[in-house]
Design a protein around this motif. Sequence first.
Motif, PDB file in Angstrom:
ATOM      1  N   ALA A  98       0.707  -0.688   0.287  1.00  0.00           N
ATOM      2  CA  ALA A  98      -0.102  -0.481   0.106  1.00  0.00           C
ATOM      3  C   ALA A  98       1.013   1.106  -0.077  1.00  0.00           C
ATOM      4  O   ALA A  98       2.062   1.525   0.419  1.00  0.00           O
ATOM      5  N   ALA A  99      -0.082   2.661  -0.699  1.00  0.00           N
ATOM      6  CA  ALA A  99       1.059   3.814  -0.266  1.00  0.00           C
ATOM      7  C   ALA A  99       1.375   4.385   0.648  1.00  0.00           C
ATOM      8  O   ALA A  99       2.907   4.500   0.985  1.00  0.00           O
ATOM      9  N   HIS A 100       0.467   3.847   1.888  1.00  0.00           N
ATOM     10  CA  HIS A 100       1.003   4.242   3.254  1.00  0.00           C
ATOM     11  C   HIS A 100       0.422   3.265   3.957  1.00  0.00           C
ATOM     12  O   HIS A 100      -0.634   3.211   4.639  1.00  0.00           O
ATOM     13  N   PRO A 101       1.584   2.099   4.062  1.00  0.00           N
ATOM     14  CA  PRO A 101       1.405   0.571   4.577  1.00  0.00           C
ATOM     15  C   PRO A 101       0.694   0.861   5.922  1.00  0.00           C
ATOM     16  O   PRO A 101       0.263  -0.185   7.305  1.00  0.00           O
ATOM     17  N   ASN A 102       1.127   1.618   6.713  1.00  0.00           N
ATOM     18  CA  ASN A 102       0.837   2.174   8.752  1.00  0.00           C
ATOM     19  C   ASN A 102       0.299   3.175   8.968  1.00  0.00           C
ATOM     20  O   ASN A 102       0.367   3.742   9.722  1.00  0.00           O
ATOM     21  N   GLY A 103      -0.188   3.624   7.430  1.00  0.00           N
ATOM     22  CA  GLY A 103      -1.934   4.867   8.405  1.00  0.00           C
ATOM     23  C   GLY A 103      -0.851   6.130   7.017  1.00  0.00           C
ATOM     24  O   GLY A 103       0.487   5.882   5.796  1.00  0.00           O
ATOM     25  N   GLY A 104      -0.265   7.074   8.223  1.00  0.00           N
ATOM     26  CA  GLY A 104      -0.001   8.154   8.212  1.00  0.00           C
ATOM     27  C   GLY A 104      -0.983   9.519   6.765  1.00  0.00           C
ATOM     28  O   GLY A 104      -1.600   9.469   7.117  1.00  0.00           O
ATOM     29  N   VAL A 105      -0.362  10.130   7.194  1.00  0.00           N
ATOM     30  CA  VAL A 105      -1.025  11.463   6.888  1.00  0.00           C
ATOM     31  C   VAL A 105      -0.152  12.350   5.212  1.00  0.00           C
ATOM     32  O   VAL A 105       1.105  12.120   5.217  1.00  0.00           O
ATOM     33  N   LEU A 106      -0.969  12.946   4.932  1.00  0.00           N
ATOM     34  CA  LEU A 106      -0.744  13.720   3.453  1.00  0.00           C
ATOM     35  C   LEU A 106      -0.804  15.093   4.009  1.00  0.00           C
ATOM     36  O   LEU A 106      -2.045  15.492   3.937  1.00  0.00           O
ATOM     37  N   LEU A 107       0.802  15.972   3.873  1.00  0.00           N
ATOM     38  CA  LEU A 107       0.213  17.564   4.097  1.00  0.00           C
ATOM     39  C   LEU A 107       0.663  18.329   2.924  1.00  0.00           C
ATOM     40  O   LEU A 107       2.242  18.146   2.511  1.00  0.00           O
ATOM     41  N   LYS A 108      -0.725  19.309   1.856  1.00  0.00           N
ATOM     42  CA  LYS A 108      -0.027  19.685   1.142  1.00  0.00           C
ATOM     43  C   LYS A 108      -0.516  21.165   0.887  1.00  0.00           C
ATOM     44  O   LYS A 108      -1.131  21.370   1.671  1.00  0.00           O
ATOM     45  N   LEU A 109       0.315  22.668   0.525  1.00  0.00           N
ATOM     46  CA  LEU A 109      -0.668  23.866   0.493  1.00  0.00           C
ATOM     47  C   LEU A 109       0.020  23.961  -1.120  1.00  0.00           C
ATOM     48  O   LEU A 109       0.809  23.770  -1.981  1.00  0.00           O
ATOM     49  N   PHE A 110      -1.939  24.650  -2.237  1.00  0.00           N
ATOM     50  CA  PHE A 110      -1.671  24.837  -2.957  1.00  0.00           C
ATOM     51  C   PHE A 110      -1.974  26.453  -3.626  1.00  0.00           C
ATOM     52  O   PHE A 110      -2.503  26.573  -2.784  1.00  0.00           O
ATOM     53  N   GLN A 111      -1.716  26.736  -4.966  1.00  0.00           N
ATOM     54  CA  GLN A 111      -1.705  27.965  -4.609  1.00  0.00           C
ATOM     55  C   GLN A 111      -2.709  28.322  -6.296  1.00  0.00           C
ATOM     56  O   GLN A 111      -2.490  27.755  -7.071  1.00  0.00           O
ATOM     57  N   LEU A 142       2.837  24.395  -3.660  1.00  0.00           N
ATOM     58  CA  LEU A 142       3.009  25.522  -3.246  1.00  0.00           C
ATOM     59  C   LEU A 142       3.829  25.033  -2.059  1.00  0.00           C
ATOM     60  O   LEU A 142       4.917  25.400  -1.778  1.00  0.00           O
ATOM     61  N   ASP A 143       3.855  24.106  -0.972  1.00  0.00           N
ATOM     62  CA  ASP A 143       4.602  23.191   0.378  1.00  0.00           C
ATOM     63  C   ASP A 143       4.043  21.821  -0.002  1.00  0.00           C
ATOM     64  O   ASP A 143       2.819  21.597  -0.140  1.00  0.00           O
ATOM     65  N   ASN A 144       4.994  21.259   0.900  1.00  0.00           N
ATOM     66  CA  ASN A 144       4.694  19.776   1.488  1.00  0.00           C
ATOM     67  C   ASN A 144       4.500  19.056   2.686  1.00  0.00           C
ATOM     68  O   ASN A 144       5.885  20.165   3.246  1.00  0.00           O
ATOM     69  N   ASP A 145       4.466  18.449   3.202  1.00  0.00           N
ATOM     70  CA  ASP A 145       5.044  17.860   4.879  1.00  0.00           C
ATOM     71  C   ASP A 145       5.139  19.266   6.148  1.00  0.00           C
ATOM     72  O   ASP A 145       4.150  19.648   5.986  1.00  0.00           O
ATOM     73  N   ALA A 146       6.019  18.734   6.658  1.00  0.00           N
ATOM     74  CA  ALA A 146       5.921  19.684   7.159  1.00  0.00           C
ATOM     75  C   ALA A 146       6.383  21.064   6.630  1.00  0.00           C
ATOM     76  O   ALA A 146       6.575  22.113   7.623  1.00  0.00           O
ATOM     77  N   GLY A 147       6.894  21.890   5.624  1.00  0.00           N
ATOM     78  CA  GLY A 147       7.019  22.738   5.300  1.00  0.00           C
ATOM     79  C   GLY A 147       5.474  23.231   5.625  1.00  0.00           C
ATOM     80  O   GLY A 147       5.488  25.035   5.097  1.00  0.00           O
ATOM     81  N   ASP A 159       3.949  30.693  10.142  1.00  0.00           N
ATOM     82  CA  ASP A 159       4.573  32.849   9.453  1.00  0.00           C
ATOM     83  C   ASP A 159       3.374  33.058   9.551  1.00  0.00           C
ATOM     84  O   ASP A 159       3.306  34.568   9.660  1.00  0.00           O
ATOM     85  N   ALA A 160       2.202  32.744   8.345  1.00  0.00           N
ATOM     86  CA  ALA A 160       0.506  33.597   7.985  1.00  0.00           C
ATOM     87  C   ALA A 160       0.222  33.564   9.842  1.00  0.00           C
ATOM     88  O   ALA A 160      -0.119  34.714   9.193  1.00  0.00           O
ATOM     89  N   ALA A 161       0.274  32.766  10.207  1.00  0.00           N
ATOM     90  CA  ALA A 161      -0.329  32.888  11.411  1.00  0.00           C
ATOM     91  C   ALA A 161      -0.431  34.202  12.087  1.00  0.00           C
ATOM     92  O   ALA A 161      -0.451  35.142  12.797  1.00  0.00           O
ATOM     93  N   GLU A 162       1.692  34.267  12.740  1.00  0.00           N
ATOM     94  CA  GLU A 162       2.031  34.743  14.071  1.00  0.00           C
ATOM     95  C   GLU A 162       1.942  36.725  12.375  1.00  0.00           C
ATOM     96  O   GLU A 162       1.699  37.691  12.983  1.00  0.00           O
ATOM     97  N   GLU A 163       2.153  36.319  11.137  1.00  0.00           N
ATOM     98  CA  GLU A 163       1.603  38.188  10.088  1.00  0.00           C
ATOM     99  C   GLU A 163       0.448  37.959  10.877  1.00  0.00           C
ATOM    100  O   GLU A 163       0.383  39.323  11.179  1.00  0.00           O
ATOM    101  N   SER A 164      -0.787  37.228  10.419  1.00  0.00           N
ATOM    102  CA  SER A 164      -1.929  37.898  11.166  1.00  0.00           C
ATOM    103  C   SER A 164      -2.543  38.319  12.084  1.00  0.00           C
ATOM    104  O   SER A 164      -3.045  39.564  11.742  1.00  0.00           O
TER     105      SER A 164
END
Length: 403
Positions: free
Chosen positions: A175-188, A300-305, A312-317
Motif C-alpha cells: 500500500a502507498a501508506h502501509p501503516n497509515g500516515g498523513v499527507l499535507l500539501k499547500l496549493f496556490q 506550493l509546499d509539502n509535509d512539514a513545510g 508564518d501566516a498566522a504570526e503575521e495575521s
Amino acid sequence: METEHFLPFRKSAVTALCAAELPESERASFLEFARMLAALVHHRYHGRGDAVLDAYQLVDPAEDERTIRAATQRDRANARRVVEQELIALAEDADFTRIDAAEMRHAFAEHSLVKVRLEVDDENIDTAMFFRRGVSQRTEEVKWLYGLRRRTIEFTSYSKVLVYVAFTGHNDENAAHPNGGVLLKLFQNVPRNDLEMLYPSVHVRMRALDKLLIGVPAVVSGIVVLVTKLVASLGVLVLLLAFWLGLRDESVTLDQTALVSLGAGLAAFGGYLVRQFSKFKNRKIQLMKTLSEHLYFRNLDNDAGVFHHLLDAAEESEVKQTLLTYHFLRGATGPLTTAELDQRIESWFRTRWQTTFDFEAGAGLHALRDLDLLIEPEPGKWTVAALPEAKQRLDRHWDNIFR
C-alpha cells in the motif's frame, strides 16, 4: 462573493500605512513599538511551532532525521490528534476557511477547467480536510470546438488551498501508506471547479467525448478492415465449417493461396486491434500528463513545510490584527466598542485602499489584553495605554520571557 478575514497586506505594509497617519514626531516611536510587538508574537509562535513539528515527526517521520526511541502506536495516535487540532487552529489563525462538504459537492458537480474526468477513491482515507484562503473571481480563455475557437469563462479561484489527508493502516506492505500516515500539501491559484484533483487517490477516467473521439473512428475503420481484409479470407473457413457440419455437400480445399490470404487477413485485423488499444492508452497518458502538469505548477509546499508556512501566516495575521487594533483605539477621541472598532478599520481599508475584508477586532483585543496594553474605562468600551507606556510594558514582557 463572501467577505474573508484575510487582509491582503503584509505586516510591513500595515505598519507603514499606520505610521504614515501619525505626526512626524511619533513615527519612529510607533515603528519601534511595532518591532517589539512583532518580536514578542514571533517568540510565542516559535514555541508553538516546535511543539507541533515534534508531533508531526511521529506521524510522518522524516527520512533524514533520527529519533531517540521508537514510537508506539499509542504515541502516533496521540501525536496525530495534536497535529490535527493544531492544524485546524493554525489554519484559522492564518485566516483560512475550512471547505465544508456542501462546497466540495458543488466543486465536484461543476465542470473542471482542466478537460479531465476524475474519480476519487476514498477507500483508504480516514480523514480529509480542505482549507481555502483568498477567494476571487477570475476569467480565463479556454479552447472550444476542438481547439478551433476560444471562449472566455468566469470562475471562482482560491489563492491558497490547504489539504490534509490521513490514511487508514492496513498492514499492507504494497500500500502507498502501509501503516497509515498523513499527507499535507499547500496549493496556490486553485479554481473551485478543480478541487477534486487535489485528492491523493484520484484516478483519470475517459470522458464521454474522449470515448467518442476514439470509439467512432475505431468502429468505422474496423468495419473497413473486416470488409476489405478479413471477410474474403474468412469465406474459405466458413465454407469449410459448413462442410464439416453437414450443411454443404461439396468439399473445400485449403491451398497455399487461401492460407496466405487468411494469414494476411488475420495479421491485418490483429494490427488494427493493437493500434486502437495504443490510441486508448496514449489518450489516457496524455490526460494524466495534463493533470500532473496542472498540479506541479500549483504546488506550493509539502509535509512539514506546510506547518512552517502556516506558522508564518498566522504570526503575521496576529501582528496585523494587534497593530491595527492598537493604532485605531489610540487614535480615537474616546473609548470604542468592539463593533465601532470593527467598523472603523473596515471602512478605512474600504475607502482608502479599496480593500474589503472582515476584521476580527476580538482577536486584536485579546492580544492587547494579554500584553497588558488594553484599558476598559467603562463596560464594553476600550482604549489603550499611551505609546511610551505601551513600549515600556512590551519591554517588561520581553525581559520576563525566560523568568
